[in-house]
Design a protein around this motif. Structure first.
Motif, short mmCIF file in Angstrom:
data_model
loop_
_atom_site.label_atom_id
_atom_site.label_comp_id
_atom_site.label_asym_id
_atom_site.label_seq_id
_atom_site.Cartn_x
_atom_site.Cartn_y
_atom_site.Cartn_z
N VAL A 5 -10.41 -2.31 -0.76
CA VAL A 5 -9.74 -1.49 -1.77
C VAL A 5 -9.04 -2.43 -2.74
N ASP A 6 -9.24 -2.20 -4.03
CA ASP A 6 -8.68 -3.05 -5.08
C ASP A 6 -7.68 -2.29 -5.93
N PRO A 7 -6.78 -3.01 -6.61
CA PRO A 7 -5.86 -2.34 -7.54
C PRO A 7 -6.64 -1.53 -8.58
N GLY A 8 -6.15 -0.33 -8.86
CA GLY A 8 -6.80 0.52 -9.84
C GLY A 8 -7.99 1.29 -9.31
N LYS A 9 -8.36 1.05 -8.04
CA LYS A 9 -9.48 1.76 -7.43
C LYS A 9 -9.01 2.33 -6.08
N PRO A 10 -8.31 3.45 -6.11
CA PRO A 10 -7.67 3.97 -4.91
C PRO A 10 -8.67 4.35 -3.81
N TYR A 11 -8.16 4.32 -2.59
CA TYR A 11 -8.90 4.75 -1.40
C TYR A 11 -8.72 6.26 -1.22
N ARG A 12 -9.79 6.93 -0.78
CA ARG A 12 -9.70 8.35 -0.48
C ARG A 12 -10.68 8.71 0.63
N HIS A 13 -10.21 9.41 1.63
CA HIS A 13 -11.04 9.95 2.71
C HIS A 13 -10.62 11.40 2.93
N ALA A 14 -11.56 12.32 2.74
CA ALA A 14 -11.30 13.74 2.98
C ALA A 14 -12.07 14.20 4.20
N MET A 15 -11.37 14.88 5.11
CA MET A 15 -12.02 15.41 6.31
C MET A 15 -11.51 16.82 6.57
N ILE A 16 -12.28 17.57 7.37
CA ILE A 16 -11.95 18.95 7.69
C ILE A 16 -12.20 19.19 9.17
N TYR A 17 -11.26 19.86 9.84
CA TYR A 17 -11.49 20.43 11.16
C TYR A 17 -11.74 21.92 10.94
N ARG A 18 -12.98 22.36 11.12
CA ARG A 18 -13.35 23.76 10.89
C ARG A 18 -13.47 24.47 12.24
N ASN A 53 -9.46 26.72 8.25
CA ASN A 53 -9.98 25.36 8.07
C ASN A 53 -8.81 24.41 7.84
N LEU A 54 -8.67 23.41 8.70
CA LEU A 54 -7.61 22.42 8.55
C LEU A 54 -8.17 21.19 7.85
N GLY A 55 -7.71 20.95 6.64
CA GLY A 55 -8.15 19.78 5.89
C GLY A 55 -7.13 18.65 6.02
N ILE A 56 -7.63 17.42 6.08
CA ILE A 56 -6.77 16.24 6.07
C ILE A 56 -7.35 15.26 5.06
N THR A 57 -6.54 14.91 4.07
CA THR A 57 -6.98 13.97 3.05
C THR A 57 -6.08 12.74 3.07
N PHE A 58 -6.71 11.58 3.17
CA PHE A 58 -6.01 10.30 3.19
C PHE A 58 -6.24 9.60 1.86
N GLU A 59 -5.16 9.18 1.23
CA GLU A 59 -5.26 8.46 -0.04
C GLU A 59 -4.36 7.25 0.00
N ALA A 60 -4.76 6.20 -0.70
CA ALA A 60 -3.95 4.98 -0.72
C ALA A 60 -4.28 4.17 -1.96
N VAL A 116 0.84 -1.19 0.00
CA VAL A 116 0.00 0.00 0.00
C VAL A 116 0.88 1.24 0.00
N ASP A 117 0.64 2.13 -0.95
CA ASP A 117 1.28 3.44 -0.99
C ASP A 117 0.27 4.46 -0.47
N ALA A 118 0.56 5.01 0.70
CA ALA A 118 -0.39 5.90 1.38
C ALA A 118 0.12 7.33 1.38
N THR A 119 -0.81 8.26 1.32
CA THR A 119 -0.51 9.69 1.34
C THR A 119 -1.45 10.40 2.31
N VAL A 120 -0.90 11.29 3.11
CA VAL A 120 -1.70 12.17 3.96
C VAL A 120 -1.37 13.60 3.59
N THR A 121 -2.39 14.38 3.24
CA THR A 121 -2.20 15.78 2.88
C THR A 121 -2.92 16.67 3.88
N TYR A 122 -2.15 17.51 4.55
CA TYR A 122 -2.71 18.52 5.46
C TYR A 122 -2.77 19.85 4.72
#
Length: 381
Positions: free
Chosen positions: A363-376, A185-192, A172-178
């Motif tokens: 989660v399957d190959p070619g169909k990435p995971y994504r979760h976007a959240m915000i602390y407002r 507004n603090l956004g946090i996006t998780f992708e994998a 799994v190649d994971a990314t967290v973007t703040y």
């Protein structure tokens, strides 16, 4: 002069069209935060907005270490429980502000099946696997891929989890973007992405005291709103039974603002007994959404600080700090005790891989995971 005039005119036109910004609205900086015993360096990244809101992120665990927010008088305080030093995050882990994965929350018996094959995870929560088990995403140093100042300050962190890591299938190649914008507004996006079928459920495990961590009051007098008509009751090991139970007429009804302390000690409610308070997943009325929508609102009446949590995910784990037992010394030498802070963790439902009726965490190959959240963050007057 004619050349200068033309240049000024071009700049003014670009500004009016939004091509240029009159000033940097949010800064992104980084500095050394220490070193692990094996010599691995850890970085601290700070995102700072003009309105006083700032966030500090450690590359160890992609951890949200600090979240500074002004109250109604303009006084800025850190609203997160946690530690001042890297060493305490390593030596006394308690999930303060960390990125949890591969699977946030609990998996019953540490087992799940995919395509007819059963996988066994480490058991780090009595008979269950919690927050990935073993060496989860919270206990590794993430690579700082990039940081950037601008109207929206940004920090991108990456981590590769190998096939079989803590028993999970697939690399799994994971990314967290703040991100932090000029409104605070603090956004946090998780992708994998994965190279074979697996399960992924990532979130942030911040524990909040909106009066300011280390305040003399507990967080139990905060007003909480959760737009959810149902929640998932649990057994004595905090694993969902599979039922979606209505909150109406129970201490789990937070559809209107209510002090957390109301119902917290209701020993006649077996669910409160199981959780030693609240430690339950709420099935958000909105379900899975393409863009983040409201999952919770938390207000401290004393300071006026307000936190809104928005997410694309269908569930919200509400944890009332029941296992803070006075054994952890946190920021500024504060001894953290039960009720000193609460967690509001948007995510897939706990143990979803073992409940076909829950929203799938597959989660399957070619169909990435994504979760976007915000602390407002805002202030009530």
């Amino acid at each position: 002069m004619r050349i200068l005039a033309k240049a000024l005119a071009a700049s003014t036109l670009a500004l009016a069209c939004g091509i240029l910004s009159p000033a940097v609205a949010a800064d992104a900086t980084q500095a050394p935060a220490g070193m692990l015993a094996d010599g691995t360096a850890v970085t601290a990244i700070t995102l700072q907005a003009d309105n006083g809101v700032s966030a500090t992120i450690l590359s160890y665990g992609a951890t949200l270490q600090k979240l500074m927010a002004p109250d109604r008088e303009g006084k800025v305080e850190d609203v997160l429980l946690g530690y001042d030093d890297l060493k305490d995050y390593v030596d006394h882990p308690n999930y303060f502000g960390v990125t949890v994965g591969r699977y946030a929350n609990r998996i019953a018996g540490g087992r799940f099946s995919l395509d007819g094959k059963t996988y066994q995870l480490p058991l780090n929560d009595k008979t269950n696997s919690l927050h990935g088990g073993g060496k989860g995403f919270d206990k590794v140093v993430w690579k700082v891929a990039s940081i950037k100042s601008g109207p929206v300050a940004r920090a991108v962190l990456t981590h590769t989890s190998p096939d079989g890591d803590s028993g999970y299938p697939g690399k799994v190649d994971a990314t967290v973007t703040y991100t932090l914008d000029e409104a605070g507004n603090l956004g946090i996006t998780f992708e994998a992405k994965t190279d074979k079928p697996t399960v992924i459920n990532m979130t942030n495990h911040a524990i909040f005291d909106m009066a300011g961590q280390g305040s003399n009051d507990t967080a139990m007098d905060h007003l909480l709103t959760i737009p959810a008509a149902r929640y998932t009751p649990v057994d004595e090991t905090l694993i969902p039974t599979g039922e979606l139970r209505r909150v109406e007429g129970t201490v789990f009804d937070f559809r209107q603002p209510r002090p957390i302390e109301d119902g917290l000690r209701n020993g006649q409610n077996q669910q409160i007994v199981h959780g030693r308070g609240y430690d339950h997943n709420f099935a958000l009325d909105k379900g899975v959404t393409r863009t983040p929508e409201l999952a919770a609102r938390l207000e401290d009446p004393g300071s006026g600080r307000v936190l809104e949590v928005l997410t694309t995910e269908p569930g919200l784990q509400f944890y009332s700090g029941n296992f803070l037992d006075g054994t952890l010394v946190g920021k500024g030498g504060t001894l953290y005790r039960m009720g000193d802070g609460i967690a509001l963790e948007p995510q897939k439902f706990p143990d979803a891989p073992n409940h076909p009726d829950f929203a799938s965490a597959r989660v399957d190959p070619g169909k990435p995971y994504r979760h976007a959240m915000i602390y407002r963050l805002s202030v009530s007057r």
